[in-house]
Design a protein around this motif. Structure first.
Motif, PDB file in Angstrom:
ATOM      1  N   LEU A 126       0.835  -1.201   0.000  1.00 29.71           N
ATOM      2  CA  LEU A 126       0.000   0.000   0.000  1.00 29.71           C
ATOM      3  C   LEU A 126       0.866   1.246   0.000  1.00 29.71           C
ATOM      4  O   LEU A 126       0.589   2.215  -0.729  1.00 29.71           O
ATOM      5  N   ALA A 127       1.930   1.238   0.811  1.00 30.39           N
ATOM      6  CA  ALA A 127       2.842   2.381   0.839  1.00 30.39           C
ATOM      7  C   ALA A 127       3.494   2.587  -0.529  1.00 30.39           C
ATOM      8  O   ALA A 127       3.665   3.732  -0.977  1.00 30.39           O
ATOM      9  N   ALA A 128       3.840   1.490  -1.205  1.00 25.51           N
ATOM     10  CA  ALA A 128       4.449   1.604  -2.530  1.00 25.51           C
ATOM     11  C   ALA A 128       3.465   2.219  -3.529  1.00 25.51           C
ATOM     12  O   ALA A 128       3.852   3.041  -4.382  1.00 25.51           O
ATOM     13  N   MET A 129       2.200   1.837  -3.449  1.00 25.58           N
ATOM     14  CA  MET A 129       1.205   2.418  -4.343  1.00 25.58           C
ATOM     15  C   MET A 129       1.021   3.909  -4.086  1.00 25.58           C
ATOM     16  O   MET A 129       0.907   4.714  -5.021  1.00 25.58           O
ATOM     17  N   LEU A 130       1.003   4.285  -2.815  1.00 24.90           N
ATOM     18  CA  LEU A 130       0.850   5.706  -2.488  1.00 24.90           C
ATOM     19  C   LEU A 130       2.066   6.509  -2.934  1.00 24.90           C
ATOM     20  O   LEU A 130       1.931   7.678  -3.335  1.00 24.90           O
ATOM     21  N   ILE A 131       3.250   5.897  -2.848  1.00 28.94           N
ATOM     22  CA  ILE A 131       4.460   6.583  -3.307  1.00 28.94           C
ATOM     23  C   ILE A 131       4.343   6.942  -4.787  1.00 28.94           C
ATOM     24  O   ILE A 131       4.778   8.011  -5.232  1.00 28.94           O
ATOM     25  N   HIS A 132       3.725   6.054  -5.550  1.00 34.36           N
ATOM     26  CA  HIS A 132       3.577   6.271  -6.993  1.00 34.36           C
ATOM     27  C   HIS A 132       2.284   6.989  -7.349  1.00 34.36           C
ATOM     28  O   HIS A 132       1.889   7.039  -8.527  1.00 34.36           O
ATOM     29  N   GLY A 133       1.605   7.528  -6.346  1.00 36.42           N
ATOM     30  CA  GLY A 133       0.412   8.312  -6.616  1.00 36.42           C
ATOM     31  C   GLY A 133      -0.810   7.493  -6.965  1.00 36.42           C
ATOM     32  O   GLY A 133      -1.739   8.017  -7.603  1.00 36.42           O
ATOM     33  N   LEU A 134      -0.854   6.231  -6.552  1.00 33.41           N
ATOM     34  CA  LEU A 134      -1.987   5.360  -6.843  1.00 33.41           C
ATOM     35  C   LEU A 134      -2.846   5.220  -5.588  1.00 33.41           C
ATOM     36  O   LEU A 134      -2.326   4.918  -4.512  1.00 33.41           O
ATOM     37  N   ASN A 135      -4.131   5.428  -5.728  1.00 30.74           N
ATOM     38  CA  ASN A 135      -5.056   5.302  -4.604  1.00 30.74           C
ATOM     39  C   ASN A 135      -5.883   4.034  -4.775  1.00 30.74           C
ATOM     40  O   ASN A 135      -6.744   3.971  -5.659  1.00 30.74           O
ATOM     41  N   PRO A 136      -5.598   3.003  -3.960  1.00 32.18           N
ATOM     42  CA  PRO A 136      -6.376   1.764  -4.099  1.00 32.18           C
ATOM     43  C   PRO A 136      -7.824   1.969  -3.729  1.00 32.18           C
ATOM     44  O   PRO A 136      -8.159   2.748  -2.835  1.00 32.18           O
ATOM     45  N   GLY A 137      -8.693   1.256  -4.401  1.00 33.40           N
ATOM     46  CA  GLY A 137     -10.129   1.363  -4.175  1.00 33.40           C
ATOM     47  C   GLY A 137     -10.874   0.923  -5.415  1.00 33.40           C
ATOM     48  O   GLY A 137     -10.268   0.530  -6.430  1.00 33.40           O
ATOM     49  N   PRO A 138     -12.183   0.972  -5.374  1.00 36.51           N
ATOM     50  CA  PRO A 138     -12.968   0.533  -6.546  1.00 36.51           C
ATOM     51  C   PRO A 138     -12.622   1.294  -7.824  1.00 36.51           C
ATOM     52  O   PRO A 138     -12.658   0.718  -8.916  1.00 36.51           O
ATOM     53  N   LEU A 139     -12.272   2.583  -7.714  1.00 40.04           N
ATOM     54  CA  LEU A 139     -11.950   3.363  -8.913  1.00 40.04           C
ATOM     55  C   LEU A 139     -10.645   2.915  -9.559  1.00 40.04           C
ATOM     56  O   LEU A 139     -10.434   3.172 -10.750  1.00 40.04           O
ATOM     57  N   LEU A 140      -9.790   2.236  -8.800  1.00 45.96           N
ATOM     58  CA  LEU A 140      -8.521   1.778  -9.366  1.00 45.96           C
ATOM     59  C   LEU A 140      -8.756   0.765 -10.479  1.00 45.96           C
ATOM     60  O   LEU A 140      -7.966   0.696 -11.435  1.00 45.96           O
ATOM     61  N   PHE A 141      -9.842  -0.008 -10.383  1.00 40.09           N
ATOM     62  CA  PHE A 141     -10.117  -1.019 -11.395  1.00 40.09           C
ATOM     63  C   PHE A 141     -10.513  -0.392 -12.731  1.00 40.09           C
ATOM     64  O   PHE A 141     -10.400  -1.047 -13.773  1.00 40.09           O
ATOM     65  N   THR A 142     -10.982   0.832 -12.709  1.00 40.84           N
ATOM     66  CA  THR A 142     -11.362   1.498 -13.952  1.00 40.84           C
ATOM     67  C   THR A 142     -10.324   2.516 -14.409  1.00 40.84           C
ATOM     68  O   THR A 142     -10.117   2.696 -15.611  1.00 40.84           O
ATOM     69  N   SER A 143      -9.656   3.160 -13.468  1.00 42.00           N
ATOM     70  CA  SER A 143      -8.688   4.196 -13.839  1.00 42.00           C
ATOM     71  C   SER A 143      -7.334   3.616 -14.222  1.00 42.00           C
ATOM     72  O   SER A 143      -6.604   4.237 -15.001  1.00 42.00           O
ATOM     73  N   ASN A 144      -6.987   2.451 -13.671  1.00 37.22           N
ATOM     74  CA  ASN A 144      -5.678   1.852 -13.967  1.00 37.22           C
ATOM     75  C   ASN A 144      -5.838   0.334 -14.068  1.00 37.22           C
ATOM     76  O   ASN A 144      -5.248  -0.424 -13.306  1.00 37.22           O
ATOM     77  N   THR A 145      -6.632  -0.081 -15.035  1.00 34.61           N
ATOM     78  CA  THR A 145      -6.936  -1.503 -15.199  1.00 34.61           C
ATOM     79  C   THR A 145      -5.681  -2.307 -15.498  1.00 34.61           C
ATOM     80  O   THR A 145      -5.529  -3.438 -15.007  1.00 34.61           O
ATOM     81  N   THR A 146      -4.781  -1.759 -16.280  1.00 37.38           N
ATOM     82  CA  THR A 146      -3.568  -2.497 -16.647  1.00 37.38           C
ATOM     83  C   THR A 146      -2.747  -2.851 -15.417  1.00 37.38           C
ATOM     84  O   THR A 146      -2.250  -3.980 -15.286  1.00 37.38           O
ATOM     85  N   LEU A 147      -2.592  -1.896 -14.505  1.00 36.43           N
ATOM     86  CA  LEU A 147      -1.826  -2.159 -13.297  1.00 36.43           C
ATOM     87  C   LEU A 147      -2.484  -3.260 -12.465  1.00 36.43           C
ATOM     88  O   LEU A 147      -1.811  -4.187 -11.994  1.00 36.43           O
ATOM     89  N   VAL A 148      -3.798  -3.183 -12.286  1.00 38.14           N
ATOM     90  CA  VAL A 148      -4.499  -4.151 -11.447  1.00 38.14           C
ATOM     91  C   VAL A 148      -4.324  -5.557 -11.987  1.00 38.14           C
ATOM     92  O   VAL A 148      -3.962  -6.491 -11.253  1.00 38.14           O
ATOM     93  N   TYR A 149      -4.547  -5.734 -13.277  1.00 35.02           N
ATOM     94  CA  TYR A 149      -4.477  -7.079 -13.825  1.00 35.02           C
ATOM     95  C   TYR A 149      -3.043  -7.555 -14.032  1.00 35.02           C
ATOM     96  O   TYR A 149      -2.791  -8.756 -14.092  1.00 35.02           O
ATOM     97  N   THR A 150      -2.108  -6.648 -14.099  1.00 39.59           N
ATOM     98  CA  THR A 150      -0.696  -7.054 -14.088  1.00 39.59           C
ATOM     99  C   THR A 150      -0.317  -7.597 -12.722  1.00 39.59           C
ATOM    100  O   THR A 150       0.457  -8.562 -12.621  1.00 39.59           O
ATOM    101  N   ILE A 151      -0.856  -6.999 -11.666  1.00 38.98           N
ATOM    102  CA  ILE A 151      -0.637  -7.534 -10.319  1.00 38.98           C
ATOM    103  C   ILE A 151      -1.234  -8.930 -10.209  1.00 38.98           C
ATOM    104  O   ILE A 151      -0.611  -9.857  -9.667  1.00 38.98           O
ATOM    105  N   PHE A 152      -2.450  -9.114 -10.743  1.00 34.63           N
ATOM    106  CA  PHE A 152      -3.069 -10.438 -10.726  1.00 34.63           C
ATOM    107  C   PHE A 152      -2.192 -11.460 -11.446  1.00 34.63           C
ATOM    108  O   PHE A 152      -1.926 -12.553 -10.934  1.00 34.63           O
ATOM    109  N   ALA A 153      -1.737 -11.102 -12.645  1.00 36.33           N
ATOM    110  CA  ALA A 153      -0.911 -12.023 -13.427  1.00 36.33           C
ATOM    111  C   ALA A 153       0.420 -12.288 -12.737  1.00 36.33           C
ATOM    112  O   ALA A 153       0.927 -13.427 -12.772  1.00 36.33           O
ATOM    113  N   SER A 154       1.000 -11.277 -12.101  1.00 36.95           N
ATOM    114  CA  SER A 154       2.273 -11.469 -11.405  1.00 36.95           C
ATOM    115  C   SER A 154       2.135 -12.454 -10.252  1.00 36.95           C
ATOM    116  O   SER A 154       3.023 -13.285 -10.015  1.00 36.95           O
TER     117      SER A 154
END
Length: 517
Positions: free
Chosen positions: A333-361
């Motif tokens: 969570l701290a790493a996401m905040l460092i990069h200006g990413l706010n986790p939450g439901p909007l993350l799935f629509t605003s940064n879909t690539t990041l979310v599903y890359t985490i899933f694949a990783s």
């Protein structure tokens, strides 16, 4: 179909050469850090966190995810080979994994552990990918009373761990709870049980206690047995495990995976609670509980599957609600905040690539973990051929460095050595040390959740029972406690009728005969 399309894009991002190199590097680093006693993978993630600022967000999350997946398993290597848990979650692996090593079955134990962990982690990653929204809605209902009930369930499950000695296990657990209260009161800020020693005001760290009880205590016991002419560690790696052997413990792996996936989604529970509960459940469910602690494969497979099964589901509250489910996900969570990413439901629509890359990783990391863990385990297996004196010196040095590195405090080294002596005497008297460690770990969490629950609900004790989820968990805890204590109560209920303590009324005197004149 959108999920599959997004997941395909996530695999493309995770398999990008730049991201893939950092994923594999993080996986190897996590396995090594987890396997080294006292050098937790969480510490490795904390150390790596500042360097992720220089990486793209996708690469940074892949790197930390690799450390997370590899580190959760890594502690099992030292647990199985030298009876020293590298992480608290690997504590149950000592109970049946190390007895297998003493029998000359170290390779067999490692193969079962790696396969069970990989399966549990893979299932958990699939649940993360396809079941995040429903799991998130369920976790959203949890408040402090539910967290308190979950820790109570973890503490109660410990009582069933010690073979045929639930009372001794309970006593050991209560000692751990007492040790966990040392320090400053979390609510009122007053020192407790510090005996006027300023260093004790910061509390006794559970990692230091764990290293002392298991590492130092094991070395002292090893030296004493060596002096008596006994061998404490088998030198043969044993027979490798085939597919038929792994199929034989499939039920244990499935049960452990189910427990781990369920516990992992509860924020704050973590892999330690999942592994302990899975071991206790398996002891009751497999039908061989009376032999647990002697090197049972089922007793190793279940907690191994459970602790890695918490990794994927612990990411669900993080990504969907911004609530870290464990210490490791808090760092992510701290790493996401460092990069200006706010986790939450909007993350799935605003940064879909990041979310599903985490899933694949997470999916790729659990598959690659088999190869990475085998490589690290092969190196650690050389410890089995090291003379006991050299092995003991190596473990003591590593333990002292690890104890000091927990908080960079020399006082922790003294505490570690003191608990090493305690661990030796506990081992010689068959007093179970595992419940003590679990009590030290879960005790402060239980106290914090209890106090914050009372503060949030105006001191109403009934809130723990009137809320449906917490009431259900506490009811399950009561049932499990009764089930665990039944071997103690059963003989008391079956006393012979002529036993004077049975409670039968005193026999009537025979009637007096009337003598005729």
């Amino acid at each position: 179909m959108d999920i599959l399309a997004n997941l395909a894009g996530g695999f493309a991002g995770a398999l990008d050469p730049y991201n893939f190199v950092f994923l594999v590097s993080g996986l190897m680093l996590g396995v090594v850090a987890g396997a080294l006693p006292g050098i937790s993978f969480v510490n490795a993630m904390a150390i790596a966190l500042p360097f992720t600022y220089l990486l793209p967000p996708v690469t940074a999350m892949s790197f930390l995810g690799g450390i997370y997946v590899g580190g959760v398993f890594g502690g099992s290597i030292s647990s199985i080979l030298i009876n020293i848990p590298g992480t608290p979650a690997s504590l149950p692996s000592c109970w049946d994994g190390y007895p297998m090593t003493r029998k000359g079955l170290s390779s067999r134990a490692l193969s079962i552990a790696i396969t069970a962990s990989a399966f549990g982690g893979l299932v958990s990653a699939l649940l993360l990918t396809f079941g995040a929204p429903p799991f998130a809605s369920f976790a959203l209902k949890f408040d402090q009373p539910e967290f308190f009930a979950a820790t109570i369930l973890g503490l109660v499950s410990v009582i069933a761990i010690a073979k045929d000695a639930p009372l001794m296990s309970a006593l050991s657990m209560f000692l751990g709870l007492l040790i966990g209260t040392v320090g400053v009161d979390p609510m009122y800020g007053m020192p407790r049980l510090t005996l006027g020693v300023p260093d004790l005001e910061s509390g006794i760290n559970f990692t230091v206690v764990m290293i002392g009880l298991f590492a130092i205590g094991e070395v002292v016991d090893l030296i004493c047995k060596r002096a008596g002419g006994a061998r404490s560690v088998a030198t043969k790696p044993g027979k490798q495990v085939g597919l038929s052997d792994l199929w034989r413990v499939k039920s244990s792996v499935l049960r452990g995976t189910g427990v781990g996936c369920t516990i992992g989604v509860i924020p704050g529970a973590g892999a330690t609670v999942g592994a302990v509960i899975a071991y206790s459940v398996e002891k009751q469910a497999c039908g061989k509980g009376d032999r647990f602690g002697t090197g049972m494969e089922e007793g190793l497979a279940a907690p191994e599957a459970a602790k890695n099964a918490t990794t994927g589901t612990a990411m669900i509250p993080l990504l969907t609600l911004g609530i870290p489910g464990s210490a490791a996900t808090a760092i992510m969570l701290a790493a996401m905040l460092i990069h200006g990413l706010n986790p939450g439901p909007l993350l799935f629509t605003s940064n879909t690539t990041l979310v599903y890359t985490i899933f694949a990783s997470m999916l790729i990391a659990n598959l690659l973990m088999i190869v990475a863990a085998m490589g690290v385990a092969r190196v650690f297996s050389t410890l089995m051929r090291v003379p006991p004196a050299i092995l003991g010196a190596f473990i003591i040095v590593l333990s002292v460095v690890g104890a000091y590195g927990v908080r960079n405090n020399l006082f922790d080294v003294y505490v570690c050595l003191a608990f090493g002596v305690v661990g030796y005497f506990m081992k010689r008297t068959n007093f179970p040390p595992a419940p003590l460690v679990v009590g030290v770990i879960l005790g402060p969490l239980c106290e914090r959740y209890f106090l914050t629950s009372l503060a949030n609900y105006e001191g109403n004790m009934a809130v723990f029972f009137t809320r449906p989820i917490s009431g259900t968990i506490l009811a399950l805890s009561a049932i499990f406690l009764a089930w665990s204590m039944w071997p103690v109560v059963k003989p008391l209920l079956r006393r012979p009728p002529n036993d004077p303590t049975h409670g039968d009324p005193a026999p009537k005197e025979p009637p007096h005969r009337v003598l005729k004149a």
